[in-house]
Design a protein around this motif. Sequence first.
Motif, PDB file in Angstrom:
ATOM      1  N   ALA A  21     -11.521   9.567   1.383  1.00  0.00           N
ATOM      2  CA  ALA A  21     -12.493  10.602   1.713  1.00  0.00           C
ATOM      3  C   ALA A  21     -11.912  12.000   1.483  1.00  0.00           C
ATOM      4  O   ALA A  21     -12.535  12.844   0.834  1.00  0.00           O
ATOM      5  CB  ALA A  21     -12.960  10.442   3.154  1.00  0.00           C
ATOM      6  N   GLN A  22     -10.730  12.210   2.000  1.00  0.00           N
ATOM      7  CA  GLN A  22     -10.043  13.492   1.857  1.00  0.00           C
ATOM      8  C   GLN A  22      -9.928  13.903   0.386  1.00  0.00           C
ATOM      9  O   GLN A  22     -10.262  15.018   0.005  1.00  0.00           O
ATOM     10  CB  GLN A  22      -8.629  13.373   2.468  1.00  0.00           C
ATOM     11  N   GLY A  23      -9.442  12.971  -0.437  1.00  0.00           N
ATOM     12  CA  GLY A  23      -9.238  13.253  -1.845  1.00  0.00           C
ATOM     13  C   GLY A  23     -10.532  13.576  -2.563  1.00  0.00           C
ATOM     14  O   GLY A  23     -10.598  14.495  -3.380  1.00  0.00           O
ATOM     15  N   LYS A  24     -11.576  12.818  -2.263  1.00  0.00           N
ATOM     16  CA  LYS A  24     -12.865  13.064  -2.909  1.00  0.00           C
ATOM     17  C   LYS A  24     -13.384  14.447  -2.555  1.00  0.00           C
ATOM     18  O   LYS A  24     -13.944  15.158  -3.387  1.00  0.00           O
ATOM     19  CB  LYS A  24     -13.888  12.007  -2.454  1.00  0.00           C
ATOM     20  N   TYR A  25     -13.175  14.808  -1.300  1.00  0.00           N
ATOM     21  CA  TYR A  25     -13.610  16.124  -0.837  1.00  0.00           C
ATOM     22  C   TYR A  25     -12.897  17.232  -1.614  1.00  0.00           C
ATOM     23  O   TYR A  25     -13.538  18.153  -2.125  1.00  0.00           O
ATOM     24  CB  TYR A  25     -13.332  16.247   0.660  1.00  0.00           C
ATOM     25  N   GLN A  26     -11.590  17.126  -1.725  1.00  0.00           N
ATOM     26  CA  GLN A  26     -10.798  18.120  -2.459  1.00  0.00           C
ATOM     27  C   GLN A  26     -11.272  18.234  -3.904  1.00  0.00           C
ATOM     28  O   GLN A  26     -11.419  19.322  -4.453  1.00  0.00           O
ATOM     29  CB  GLN A  26      -9.312  17.724  -2.474  1.00  0.00           C
ATOM     30  N   GLU A  27     -11.486  17.074  -4.505  1.00  0.00           N
ATOM     31  CA  GLU A  27     -11.922  17.013  -5.897  1.00  0.00           C
ATOM     32  C   GLU A  27     -13.244  17.763  -6.096  1.00  0.00           C
ATOM     33  O   GLU A  27     -13.394  18.567  -7.010  1.00  0.00           O
ATOM     34  CB  GLU A  27     -12.101  15.533  -6.275  1.00  0.00           C
ATOM     35  N   LEU A  28     -14.175  17.491  -5.204  1.00  0.00           N
ATOM     36  CA  LEU A  28     -15.477  18.146  -5.293  1.00  0.00           C
ATOM     37  C   LEU A  28     -15.329  19.655  -5.116  1.00  0.00           C
ATOM     38  O   LEU A  28     -15.920  20.447  -5.841  1.00  0.00           O
ATOM     39  CB  LEU A  28     -16.418  17.584  -4.221  1.00  0.00           C
ATOM     40  N   LEU A  29     -14.510  20.029  -4.163  1.00  0.00           N
ATOM     41  CA  LEU A  29     -14.254  21.439  -3.874  1.00  0.00           C
ATOM     42  C   LEU A  29     -13.707  22.143  -5.109  1.00  0.00           C
ATOM     43  O   LEU A  29     -14.080  23.271  -5.427  1.00  0.00           O
ATOM     44  CB  LEU A  29     -13.233  21.535  -2.728  1.00  0.00           C
ATOM     45  N   LYS A  30     -12.830  21.431  -5.822  1.00  0.00           N
ATOM     46  CA  LYS A  30     -12.207  22.008  -7.012  1.00  0.00           C
ATOM     47  C   LYS A  30     -13.224  22.121  -8.144  1.00  0.00           C
ATOM     48  O   LYS A  30     -13.282  23.113  -8.855  1.00  0.00           O
ATOM     49  CB  LYS A  30     -11.026  21.123  -7.435  1.00  0.00           C
ATOM     50  N   LEU A  69     -25.547  16.780   2.533  1.00  0.00           N
ATOM     51  CA  LEU A  69     -25.772  16.343   1.158  1.00  0.00           C
ATOM     52  C   LEU A  69     -24.457  16.103   0.439  1.00  0.00           C
ATOM     53  O   LEU A  69     -24.335  15.172  -0.356  1.00  0.00           O
ATOM     54  CB  LEU A  69     -26.604  17.374   0.406  1.00  0.00           C
ATOM     55  N   LEU A  70     -23.462  16.937   0.725  1.00  0.00           N
ATOM     56  CA  LEU A  70     -22.159  16.710   0.101  1.00  0.00           C
ATOM     57  C   LEU A  70     -21.606  15.359   0.547  1.00  0.00           C
ATOM     58  O   LEU A  70     -21.048  14.602  -0.253  1.00  0.00           O
ATOM     59  CB  LEU A  70     -21.185  17.824   0.480  1.00  0.00           C
ATOM     60  N   ALA A  71     -21.779  15.054   1.827  1.00  0.00           N
ATOM     61  CA  ALA A  71     -21.302  13.770   2.349  1.00  0.00           C
ATOM     62  C   ALA A  71     -21.955  12.627   1.588  1.00  0.00           C
ATOM     63  O   ALA A  71     -21.287  11.683   1.165  1.00  0.00           O
ATOM     64  CB  ALA A  71     -21.600  13.658   3.840  1.00  0.00           C
ATOM     65  N   SER A  72     -23.251  12.742   1.389  1.00  0.00           N
ATOM     66  CA  SER A  72     -23.970  11.685   0.692  1.00  0.00           C
ATOM     67  C   SER A  72     -23.485  11.554  -0.752  1.00  0.00           C
ATOM     68  O   SER A  72     -23.380  10.448  -1.292  1.00  0.00           O
ATOM     69  CB  SER A  72     -25.473  11.969   0.729  1.00  0.00           C
ATOM     70  N   LEU A 103     -17.067  13.594   6.990  1.00  0.00           N
ATOM     71  CA  LEU A 103     -16.868  14.816   6.220  1.00  0.00           C
ATOM     72  C   LEU A 103     -16.510  15.968   7.145  1.00  0.00           C
ATOM     73  O   LEU A 103     -15.588  16.739   6.881  1.00  0.00           O
ATOM     74  CB  LEU A 103     -18.137  15.162   5.424  1.00  0.00           C
ATOM     75  N   SER A 104     -17.237  16.056   8.233  1.00  0.00           N
ATOM     76  CA  SER A 104     -16.999  17.135   9.182  1.00  0.00           C
ATOM     77  C   SER A 104     -15.561  17.093   9.707  1.00  0.00           C
ATOM     78  O   SER A 104     -14.904  18.119   9.832  1.00  0.00           O
ATOM     79  CB  SER A 104     -17.992  17.020  10.340  1.00  0.00           C
ATOM     80  N   ARG A 105     -15.072  15.886   9.972  1.00  0.00           N
ATOM     81  CA  ARG A 105     -13.720  15.750  10.508  1.00  0.00           C
ATOM     82  C   ARG A 105     -12.631  16.071   9.485  1.00  0.00           C
ATOM     83  O   ARG A 105     -11.476  16.302   9.846  1.00  0.00           O
ATOM     84  CB  ARG A 105     -13.522  14.338  11.060  1.00  0.00           C
ATOM     85  N   LEU A 106     -12.979  16.097   8.221  1.00  0.00           N
ATOM     86  CA  LEU A 106     -11.986  16.374   7.188  1.00  0.00           C
ATOM     87  C   LEU A 106     -11.634  17.851   7.092  1.00  0.00           C
ATOM     88  O   LEU A 106     -10.571  18.218   6.611  1.00  0.00           O
ATOM     89  CB  LEU A 106     -12.499  15.941   5.820  1.00  0.00           C
ATOM     90  N   GLN A 107     -12.529  18.690   7.542  1.00  0.00           N
ATOM     91  CA  GLN A 107     -12.438  20.097   7.187  1.00  0.00           C
ATOM     92  C   GLN A 107     -11.524  20.933   8.066  1.00  0.00           C
ATOM     93  O   GLN A 107     -11.682  22.132   8.166  1.00  0.00           O
ATOM     94  CB  GLN A 107     -13.833  20.726   7.179  1.00  0.00           C
TER      95      GLN A 107
END
Lengths: 187, 187
Positions: free
Chosen positions: A148-157, A170-173, A182-186
């Motif tokens: 989850a963490q990695g996917k989030y970073q990737e999207l952010l980039k 929507l980002l979570a989906s 997702l909320s807990r990742l930030q």
Amino acid sequence: MNKNLRRHINQITPLTDEEYTFLSSYFSEEAYKKKDFLIRQGEHVNYCYFIVSGLLKLVYNDENGKEQIISFAMEDWWESDFSAYFTKSKAKMSLQCIEDTRVYTLSLKNYQKLIAEMPKMACFFLEKSNSGHIAAQNRMISLLSLDAQGKYQELLKQYPSLFQRVPKTLLASYLGVSRETLSRLQH
Amino acid sequence: MNKNLRRHINQITPLTDEEYTFLSSYFSEEAYKKKDFLIRQGEHVNYCYFIVSGLLKLVYNDENGKEQIISFAMEDWWESDFSAYFTKSKAKMSLQCIEDTRVYTLSLKNYQKLIAEMPKMACFFLEKSNSGHIAAQNRMISLLSLDAQGKYQELLKQYPSLFQRVPKTLLASYLGVSRETLSRLQH
DNA sequence: CGCGCGATTGAGTAATTTCAAATCTAGTGG
DNA sequence: CCACTAGATTTGAAATTACTCAATCGCGCG
């Protein structure tokens, strides 16, 4: 007709004024409001869309009633439920506005005429389709190999602008994680 | 040159004998053994491949040293690390034989000449690329919306032949599941 | 026979989900 | 301008799913 489409096509294959005028006649322009549907799951898909401005989501509603975001579509993107579009079958996905959106529509008949009559445009669509395919494959790699963490970073980039434009739900989906996760990742 | 490629192209756009002879000259045939690499992660990608017979895996090795199978490629499929192929950059993925395999190779230069000189072939590749894009999207849907069990069923439905041809370990990697989990699903 | 690869099984662990509740925010109508 | 409401976000705790690690089993092949 505004200049976005021409500029967009020119990036791949330069067009003369005549060619562009000819090509333009195959499209028509439409405007949609936030939350409007361009494609509804289960209905026929008459057009593919070039997005002039705005933001949309391409979503799949699974059997548990959950909405999976397959793709966000923004300025200068082409989007549709291509499977249903090309095979004239019923949409497996919906295409819905997240923001007010302006598009050019292209019917399948016109698409086919266009690639038959203008070889340049066949090459153009080929190049677009190739990049779409590659993008989908890259997304698969990140779905398969990252947590989850990695996917989030990737999207952010890759799409930092999305973080300003769409709710985190929507980002979570899109990432395939629950909004709570997702909320807990930030932090 | 055997007839597979011609039959394959004919399904989409009929070719005359002359056209086919012309086209053939752009390809060359190669044979590989089980475990041979056609593409190695990190090296340049000179060809895309039409697979005459055999079976390959397109894999991504992530930073934890785990191998993710992006795709299996079999008879009548086109495969490559298309991103690296088109942009002349280094491969992010490897393409390796699971069985002895025969292919036709197509260099980028020849690909470009082909679509420039034969509009028919631009249409052909366009159609192939579109289906590739659609297939990738369908896979994404199943990665996002199904659990291990569901993905397994889906794969079983779509490519039953794989279950005879490849070890379960590889199926697990394709599904994004550990081999132990896959094993536990099968009762 | 014995090696090696693949498949299976068990037990403990880690990541993520689910459910529930509380908080925060932006937009709407009065 | 304020109060209200719906949607979005955060947090906690329990439950679930899948993973890892380790051991075992089975089978084909030299």
